[in-house]
Design a protein around this motif. Structure first.
Motif, PDB file in Angstrom:
ATOM      1  N   PRO A  66       0.785  -1.235   0.000  1.00 47.60           N
ATOM      2  CA  PRO A  66       0.000   0.000   0.000  1.00 47.60           C
ATOM      3  C   PRO A  66       0.816   1.284   0.000  1.00 47.60           C
ATOM      4  CG  PRO A  66      -0.048  -1.026   2.159  1.00 47.60           C
ATOM      5  CD  PRO A  66       0.643  -1.990   1.252  1.00 47.60           C
ATOM      6  N   VAL A  67       2.095   1.233   0.430  1.00 49.69           N
ATOM      7  CA  VAL A  67       2.901   2.454   0.527  1.00 49.69           C
ATOM      8  C   VAL A  67       3.791   2.587  -0.705  1.00 49.69           C
ATOM      9  CG1 VAL A  67       4.588   3.750   1.875  1.00 49.69           C
ATOM     10  CG2 VAL A  67       2.940   2.275   3.040  1.00 49.69           C
ATOM     11  N   PRO A  68       3.569   3.596  -1.543  1.00 49.39           N
ATOM     12  CA  PRO A  68       4.463   3.800  -2.679  1.00 49.39           C
ATOM     13  C   PRO A  68       5.792   4.371  -2.199  1.00 49.39           C
ATOM     14  CG  PRO A  68       2.876   5.580  -2.576  1.00 49.39           C
ATOM     15  CD  PRO A  68       2.498   4.615  -1.489  1.00 49.39           C
ATOM     16  N   VAL A  69       6.881   3.857  -2.736  1.00 54.24           N
ATOM     17  CA  VAL A  69       8.209   4.332  -2.357  1.00 54.24           C
ATOM     18  C   VAL A  69       8.928   4.810  -3.620  1.00 54.24           C
ATOM     19  CG1 VAL A  69      10.437   3.734  -1.330  1.00 54.24           C
ATOM     20  CG2 VAL A  69       8.327   2.777  -0.380  1.00 54.24           C
ATOM     21  N   ARG A  70       9.282   6.096  -3.597  1.00 50.79           N
ATOM     22  CA  ARG A  70      10.067   6.695  -4.679  1.00 50.79           C
ATOM     23  C   ARG A  70      11.232   7.451  -4.072  1.00 50.79           C
ATOM     24  NH1 ARG A  70       7.831   6.594  -9.837  1.00 50.79           N
ATOM     25  NH2 ARG A  70      10.034   6.832 -10.338  1.00 50.79           N
ATOM     26  N   ARG A  71      12.363   7.433  -4.745  1.00 46.74           N
ATOM     27  CA  ARG A  71      13.528   8.151  -4.258  1.00 46.74           C
ATOM     28  C   ARG A  71      13.592   9.550  -4.851  1.00 46.74           C
ATOM     29  NH1 ARG A  71      13.377   3.320  -4.047  1.00 46.74           N
ATOM     30  NH2 ARG A  71      14.355   2.086  -2.388  1.00 46.74           N
ATOM     31  N   ALA A  72      14.018  10.469  -4.004  1.00 44.48           N
ATOM     32  CA  ALA A  72      14.121  11.855  -4.449  1.00 44.48           C
ATOM     33  C   ALA A  72      15.085  11.940  -5.631  1.00 44.48           C
ATOM     34  CB  ALA A  72      14.618  12.730  -3.300  1.00 44.48           C
ATOM     35  N   ALA A  73      14.655  12.606  -6.679  1.00 48.31           N
ATOM     36  CA  ALA A  73      15.532  12.792  -7.830  1.00 48.31           C
ATOM     37  C   ALA A  73      16.694  13.705  -7.443  1.00 48.31           C
ATOM     38  CB  ALA A  73      14.753  13.398  -8.990  1.00 48.31           C
ATOM     39  N   LEU A  74      17.847  13.473  -8.044  1.00 46.61           N
ATOM     40  CA  LEU A  74      19.034  14.269  -7.738  1.00 46.61           C
ATOM     41  C   LEU A  74      19.380  15.189  -8.899  1.00 46.61           C
ATOM     42  CD1 LEU A  74      21.199  11.513  -5.986  1.00 46.61           C
ATOM     43  CD2 LEU A  74      19.719  13.240  -4.947  1.00 46.61           C
ATOM     44  N   ASP A  75      18.336  15.673  -9.596  1.00 47.81           N
ATOM     45  CA  ASP A  75      18.580  16.522 -10.752  1.00 47.81           C
ATOM     46  C   ASP A  75      18.495  18.013 -10.444  1.00 47.81           C
ATOM     47  OD1 ASP A  75      15.890  16.420 -10.250  1.00 47.81           O
ATOM     48  OD2 ASP A  75      15.273  15.852 -12.273  1.00 47.81           O
ATOM     49  N   HIS A  76      18.054  18.373  -9.230  1.00 49.24           N
ATOM     50  CA  HIS A  76      18.080  19.774  -8.826  1.00 49.24           C
ATOM     51  C   HIS A  76      19.550  20.210  -8.722  1.00 49.24           C
ATOM     52  CE1 HIS A  76      17.749  23.254  -6.112  1.00 49.24           C
ATOM     53  NE2 HIS A  76      16.490  23.344  -6.525  1.00 49.24           N
ATOM     54  N   PRO A  77      19.901  21.437  -9.117  1.00 46.85           N
ATOM     55  CA  PRO A  77      21.317  21.852  -9.081  1.00 46.85           C
ATOM     56  C   PRO A  77      21.985  21.631  -7.735  1.00 46.85           C
ATOM     57  CG  PRO A  77      20.010  23.483 -10.242  1.00 46.85           C
ATOM     58  CD  PRO A  77      19.037  22.490  -9.689  1.00 46.85           C
TER      59      PRO A  77
END
Length: 509
Positions: A144-155
């Motif tokens: 039930p819990v979606p897990v996504r990793r923070a993208a590292l594309d911000h400067p």
């Protein structure tokens, strides 16, 4: 209403899980009582934007401020979620599993191998849908819990990644895979930039079940205990007391509220409760005897140029490294990146621009200190809460190391691409001087809001490995208060795991 088989106190990180899982059994009547509101028409957009941290916003309606002391001289206000979903509705959506060493330590302290990493892994997999690593044996895809990793594309995130490499820190691609600690992206309980709290993850599918009742604005004041057995609770609703009977009571009110509720119900250190005029039901001195949490500081820096607004989360990368006195606690220092200025986090905005941003540095070494003491039989009087930070030379030394680790990141050529220098009024002289840095730490000290250990499990604790309160039949605790000490990572994912384990224990004793 009919008497439920199980009454769950608190619909937060663990309680919503317990109620939902138990209601999968159509023969089990479940009543969930939440002190805060239960939104009738869904959560407002501002509560679900994963770039916002409602718990950081003073006066937020979904937050209950709890007065505490970080040190005897340092009063503080700890925010706790008071809404369906609890603190998973107001926290930062950081969703990193505890480490294998944590589970081994807890299994030993509880005297039960069910807490070992190998035994809990199936539950960790069952509760998640990991969209980044769906094929590995460590992860689930249908939970039930979606897990996504923070993208590292911000400067700023890309600069942090480059800085970590420049400093020689290993890459840790999956923070939930028990690999060597290093730099990596933060796993989050989000979907497409939207927060998925435990209410949204677990309860929508259960809401139509006739055997589950969820009631908001019901603050439980005491547990009814007759002849050594919990038979229900007394709650307050609209200013009036309401008694609910139940076959079993599961308290999931959080590591600050749960021990206070137990004390008010006569469970705790007998001599102290008797002094307050509270009838003693079970003499359990470990209730509130200590607290385990993570001290935290913000190391701020000034951007070299205007930074863009993050697209999906306020979180950038995170670095875990070992302190010199951490022993086997590899990765017990954390440098967590905020892509938003502290003024944006506290103000509820998502713009970055020229404002100073921060690294949140924490010491994650498992330890117990301080304590929680009920001071009145009146439930309106808050307990005295002492975190006991900075009590030992090791405490102070590890915080110095954590600040210096963040300083080294700021000093790299790679991070210099976005950073014009530290925003705090200290220089290299302060960083290199233990006494001066200790003074800076004392005046800037905060906490990561990772409270555990106030109703610890174990033969000498207050509950057993299944959360059953010693000496009281029909009463369990299922929240982070049962962990003997805080894990080597933030405990949000572990709170959900506790709910899963408690439900499994109730369904299959």
């Amino acid at each position: 209403m009919s008497i439920p088989d199980v009454l769950v106190v608190g619909g937060g990180g663990s309680g919503a899980v317990v109620a939902s899982r138990l209601s999968e059994d159509t023969d089990c009547e479940v009543l969930l009582l939440e002190a805060g509101p239960v939104p009738d028409h869904g959560f407002p957009d501002a509560s679900l934007d994963a770039r916002l941290v409602p718990g950081a916003q003073p006066g937020h309606p979904d937050v209950r401020p709890v007065p505490v002391h970080l040190t005897p001289e340092h009063p503080y206000t700890a925010p706790r979620g008071r809404v369906l979903g609890g603190s998973t509705t107001v926290n930062g959506c950081y969703f990193i599993r505890a480490r294998r060493a944590d589970f081994a330590r807890w299994a030993g302290q509880a005297g039960d191998a069910r807490w070992s990493y190998e035994r809990v892994l199936p539950f960790l997999r069952a509760m998640e849908a990991d969209f980044d690593h769906p094929d590995g044996p460590a992860h689930g895809t249908a939970g039930p819990v979606p897990v996504r990793r923070a993208a590292l594309d911000h400067p700023a995130a890309a600069a942090f990644a480059a800085a970590a490499g420049e400093l020689g820190h290993p890459a840790e691609v999956d923070k939930n895979a028990q690999d060597q600690p290093g730099f990596g992206a933060v796993p989050t309980n989000t979907r497409a930039g939207r927060r998925v709290n435990t209410a949204l993850a677990y309860l929508p599918g259960a809401a139509a079940r006739p055997n589950l009742t969820v009631r908001g604005e019901h603050t439980v004041r005491s547990i009814v205990i007759e002849c050594g057995r919990a038979t229900g609770v007394v709650a307050e609703h609209a200013g009036r007391p309401v008694v609910f009977l139940a076959g079993e009571v599961v308290v999931c009110a959080g590591a600050l509220v749960t021990p206070h509720l137990l004390n008010l119900s006569g469970i705790g250190p007998a001599w102290r409760l008797a002094d307050l005029g509270i009838h003693v039901v079970a003499d359990l001195p470990s209730v509130g005897a200590a607290i385990s949490d993570h001290p935290q500081l913000a190391v701020t820096w000034q951007p070299r140029h205007s930074l863009p607004t993050p697209e999906s989360t306020w979180l950038g990368g995170v670095l875990h490294l070992a302190s010199s006195s951490g022993g086997q606690s590899a990765g017990d220092l954390e440098v967590l990146q905020s892509l938003l200025p502290l003024t944006a986090l506290t103000g509820g905005t998502v713009s970055a621009g020229w404002a100073a941003s921060a690294f949140l540095v924490s010491v994650l070494t498992p330890r117990r200190s301080g304590g929680l003491r009920t001071v009145s039989a009146d439930p309106e009087v808050p307990p005295h809460v002492d975190y006991g930070y900075l009590a030992t030379p090791d405490d102070r030394g590890r915080l110095r190391e954590a600040v210096r680790a963040a300083w080294r990141v700021l000093s790299t050529a790679a991070f210099g691409e976005v950073c014009a220098g530290p925003a705090e009024p200290f220089d290299r002289g302060v960083i290199d001087d233990d006494r001066a840095l200790d003074q800076w730490v004392r005046t800037h000290l905060g906490t990561a809001q990772h409270t555990c250990g106030t109703v610890p499990m174990g033969p000498r604790g207050a509950v057993d490995a299944h959360g059953r309160v010693h000496g009281v039949t029909g009463l369990r605790v299922a929240d982070t208060s049962v962990l003997p000490d805080a894990p080597l990572r933030g405990p949000a994912a572990t709170a959900v795991l506790i709910g899963e384990l408690a439900a499994e224990s109730l369904r299959r004793p």
